[in-house]
Design an enzyme around this catalytic site. Structure first.
Site, PDB file in Angstrom:
ATOM      1  N   THR A  93      12.448   3.316 -18.810  1.00  0.00           N
ATOM      2  CA  THR A  93      11.223   2.913 -19.681  1.00  0.00           C
ATOM      3  C   THR A  93      11.065   1.542 -19.024  1.00  0.00           C
ATOM      4  O   THR A  93      11.860   0.610 -18.917  1.00  0.00           O
ATOM      5  CB  THR A  93      11.516   2.403 -21.135  1.00  0.00           C
ATOM      6  OG1 THR A  93      12.117   3.786 -21.588  1.00  0.00           O
ATOM      7  CG2 THR A  93      10.697   1.797 -21.897  1.00  0.00           C
ATOM      8  N   LYS A 168       4.828   5.219 -24.502  1.00  0.00           N
ATOM      9  CA  LYS A 168       6.275   4.985 -24.753  1.00  0.00           C
ATOM     10  C   LYS A 168       6.304   3.740 -25.706  1.00  0.00           C
ATOM     11  O   LYS A 168       7.021   3.548 -26.479  1.00  0.00           O
ATOM     12  CB  LYS A 168       7.041   4.953 -23.512  1.00  0.00           C
ATOM     13  CG  LYS A 168       8.446   4.418 -23.706  1.00  0.00           C
ATOM     14  CD  LYS A 168       9.404   5.588 -24.607  1.00  0.00           C
ATOM     15  CE  LYS A 168      10.765   4.747 -24.701  1.00  0.00           C
ATOM     16  NZ  LYS A 168      11.817   5.439 -25.617  1.00  0.00           N
ATOM     17  N   LYS A 243      14.130  -4.892 -25.932  1.00  0.00           N
ATOM     18  CA  LYS A 243      13.616  -4.552 -24.622  1.00  0.00           C
ATOM     19  C   LYS A 243      11.984  -4.169 -24.646  1.00  0.00           C
ATOM     20  O   LYS A 243      11.298  -4.677 -24.011  1.00  0.00           O
ATOM     21  CB  LYS A 243      14.582  -3.724 -23.775  1.00  0.00           C
ATOM     22  CG  LYS A 243      13.910  -3.455 -22.430  1.00  0.00           C
ATOM     23  CD  LYS A 243      14.759  -2.450 -21.541  1.00  0.00           C
ATOM     24  CE  LYS A 243      13.666  -1.531 -20.743  1.00  0.00           C
ATOM     25  NZ  LYS A 243      14.380  -0.509 -20.156  1.00  0.00           N
TER      26      LYS A 243
HETATM   27  P1  NAD Z   1      22.366   2.711 -18.384  1.00  0.00           P
HETATM   28  O1  NAD Z   1      22.373   1.517 -18.319  1.00  0.00           O
HETATM   29  O2  NAD Z   1      23.361   3.392 -19.427  1.00  0.00           O
HETATM   30  O3  NAD Z   1      22.213   3.483 -16.935  1.00  0.00           O
HETATM   31  C1  NAD Z   1      21.622   3.052 -16.112  1.00  0.00           C
HETATM   32  C2  NAD Z   1      22.298   3.529 -14.730  1.00  0.00           C
HETATM   33  O4  NAD Z   1      21.372   3.149 -13.795  1.00  0.00           O
HETATM   34  C3  NAD Z   1      23.660   2.749 -14.590  1.00  0.00           C
HETATM   35  O5  NAD Z   1      24.641   3.937 -14.568  1.00  0.00           O
HETATM   36  C4  NAD Z   1      23.478   2.086 -13.546  1.00  0.00           C
HETATM   37  O6  NAD Z   1      24.919   2.036 -12.805  1.00  0.00           O
HETATM   38  C5  NAD Z   1      22.504   2.712 -12.711  1.00  0.00           C
HETATM   39  N1  NAD Z   1      21.609   1.954 -11.603  1.00  0.00           N
HETATM   40  C6  NAD Z   1      21.059   0.752 -11.895  1.00  0.00           C
HETATM   41  N2  NAD Z   1      20.908   0.236 -10.617  1.00  0.00           N
HETATM   42  C7  NAD Z   1      20.835   1.358  -9.612  1.00  0.00           C
HETATM   43  C8  NAD Z   1      20.662   1.353  -8.313  1.00  0.00           C
HETATM   44  N3  NAD Z   1      19.873   0.615  -7.710  1.00  0.00           N
HETATM   45  N4  NAD Z   1      20.993   2.665  -7.912  1.00  0.00           N
HETATM   46  C9  NAD Z   1      21.736   3.717  -8.527  1.00  0.00           C
HETATM   47  N5  NAD Z   1      22.009   3.538  -9.876  1.00  0.00           N
HETATM   48  C10 NAD Z   1      21.674   2.312 -10.482  1.00  0.00           C
HETATM   49  O7  NAD Z   1      20.877   3.094 -19.282  1.00  0.00           O
HETATM   50  P2  NAD Z   1      20.427   4.258 -20.086  1.00  0.00           P
HETATM   51  O8  NAD Z   1      20.756   4.376 -21.629  1.00  0.00           O
HETATM   52  O9  NAD Z   1      20.758   5.436 -19.453  1.00  0.00           O
HETATM   53  O10 NAD Z   1      18.821   4.105 -20.131  1.00  0.00           O
HETATM   54  C11 NAD Z   1      18.153   4.370 -18.839  1.00  0.00           C
HETATM   55  C12 NAD Z   1      16.529   4.063 -19.019  1.00  0.00           C
HETATM   56  O11 NAD Z   1      16.221   4.950 -20.213  1.00  0.00           O
HETATM   57  C13 NAD Z   1      16.295   2.648 -19.623  1.00  0.00           C
HETATM   58  O12 NAD Z   1      14.873   2.406 -19.036  1.00  0.00           O
HETATM   59  C14 NAD Z   1      15.942   2.766 -21.178  1.00  0.00           C
HETATM   60  O13 NAD Z   1      15.193   1.776 -21.521  1.00  0.00           O
HETATM   61  C15 NAD Z   1      15.514   4.040 -21.314  1.00  0.00           C
HETATM   62  N6  NAD Z   1      15.899   4.744 -22.708  1.00  0.00           N
HETATM   63  C16 NAD Z   1      17.197   4.717 -22.970  1.00  0.00           C
HETATM   64  C17 NAD Z   1      17.380   5.293 -24.236  1.00  0.00           C
HETATM   65  C18 NAD Z   1      18.704   5.296 -24.967  1.00  0.00           C
HETATM   66  O14 NAD Z   1      18.837   5.724 -26.258  1.00  0.00           O
HETATM   67  N7  NAD Z   1      19.558   4.970 -24.393  1.00  0.00           N
HETATM   68  C19 NAD Z   1      16.304   6.194 -24.896  1.00  0.00           C
HETATM   69  C20 NAD Z   1      15.207   6.344 -24.214  1.00  0.00           C
HETATM   70  C21 NAD Z   1      14.987   5.634 -23.196  1.00  0.00           C
END
Ligand code: NAD
Length: 296
Positions: A93, A168, A243
């Site tokens: 997102t 979204k 966010k």
């Molecule tokens: P998270 O922080 O658990 O996962 C993100 C991952 O990306 C981490 O494991 C991090 O180490 C990795 N990362 C960061 N920079 C990187 C790089 N340069 N190379 C490789 N890996 C890298 O976050 P999440 O909860 O999985 O959310 C991910 C996305 O999904 C966000 O944009 C969030 O807004 C969206 N989202 C989350 C939810 C939810 O309920 N958690 C729901 C819908 C959408």
């Protein structure tokens, strides 16, 4: 189908695992060693860099925290390193402008690209039940839908590049507002001596009915799967909702749209986050409105 999956966090971990479950070869990378190890246990091939993951990929999927991560990973590590025939899909997102910028960079280098953010939290990611909102060239949609299939309940094309992110943030602004409305109504019902469980029975069948009532009721009991039954642990964190509301307000300011309730919702979640409850599910807003945050 050869998939490269970058970003194996709370969402990406389950999504990559669902790709592997269908027998697709998934080359997975994350900066976190723990996340990489979990992906390996879930049937993916854990690799040591983005370049290694994407080098012979047919589809590249990213699930990263925010816009700056997405821009950096695509501009410095994916574009040019993946075969130009690869389909690039960002499920994070992020803001509409960054999504369009990345799409432009990808297109200039000859790639098909989609912004495809998701609705549904970690449970839906684990279960392969996500709803995808896609911004892409119309002709690419068929193969995007097929690539997302093991992770999806439904995939809808919202429009051209950036439209997935627009859908979204509009959806989540509506959700943020409707949850505060639901919490205010429940808190008022309680004050008026009306049993909040009885109020659920009525509101869920009356004109106040909405997803925040029927699927995510902030008072424990009526919706057993809702985080209100687990002291507001897990679910969709207040900080994450904040966010998305900030993204909506930034987009509204740039587009000249008037979103007073979105602005108010952002202010309320910002306050709740500042009070130290950013990690609690966003429906814990009920406790703020009841003046009962001590037990959180
Ligand atoms: P998270 O922080 O658990 O996962 C993100 C991952 O990306 C981490 O494991 C991090 O180490 C990795 N990362 C960061 N920079 C990187 C790089 N340069 N190379 C490789 N890996 C890298 O976050 P999440 O909860 O999985 O959310 C991910 C996305 O999904 C966000 O944009 C969030 O807004 C969206 N989202 C989350 C939810 C939810 O309920 N958690 C729901 C819908 C959408």
């Amino acid at each position: 189908m050869k998939i490269a999956f970058i970003g194996l966090g709370n969402m990406g971990g389950g999504m990559a695992a669902n790709q592997a479950k269908t027998g697709r070869a998934v080359a997975a990378f994350d900066l976190s060693a723990e996340a990489l190890e979990r992906a390996g246990q879930a049937g993916c091939s854990a690799v040591g860099s983005v370049a290694e993951a994407v080098k012979d990929a047919e589809v590249v999927i990213t699930m990263l925290p925010a816009g700056p991560h997405v821009l950096k990973v695509y501009s410095e590590q994916i574009i040019g390193a993946a075969p130009s025939s690869a389909l690039l899909i960002d499920c994070s997102t992020i803001d509409v402008d960054t999504a369009r910028k990345v799409a432009g960079l990808a297109k200039d280098a000859g790639y098909a690209f989609a912004d495809a953010p998701v609705s549904g939290g970690t449970a839906a990611a684990d279960a392969g039940n996500l709803a995808f909102m896609v911004g892409c060239d119309e002709g690419d949609f068929g193969r995007i839908e097929a690539a997302l299939e093991p992770m999806s309940r439904i995939t809808i094309r919202a429009g051209d590049h950036g439209a997935g992110q627009a859908a979204k943030i509009c959806n989540n602004m509506l959700l943020g507002i409707s949850m505060i409305g639901t919490c205010e109504a429940v808190a008022l019902a309680e004050r008026l001596g009306l049993d909040p469980e009885r109020f659920f029975e009525i509101a869920s069948k009356s004109s106040g009915q909405c997803w925040s009532v029927t699927s995510y009721y902030p008072w424990p009991g009526p919706v057993p799967a809702a985080p209100s039954n687990r002291d507001f642990q897990g679910g969709f964190a207040t900080a994450m909702m904040l966010k998305d509301l900030k993204l909506a307000q930034d987009a509204a300011a740039k587009a000249g749209a008037t979103t007073p309730l979105g602005a108010q919702a952002e202010a309320m979640y910002a306050l709740f986050d500042r009070m130290g409850y950013g990690g609690k599910d966003f429906s814990a807003m009920l406790q703020l409105l009841r003046g009962e945050t001590k037990g959180l």
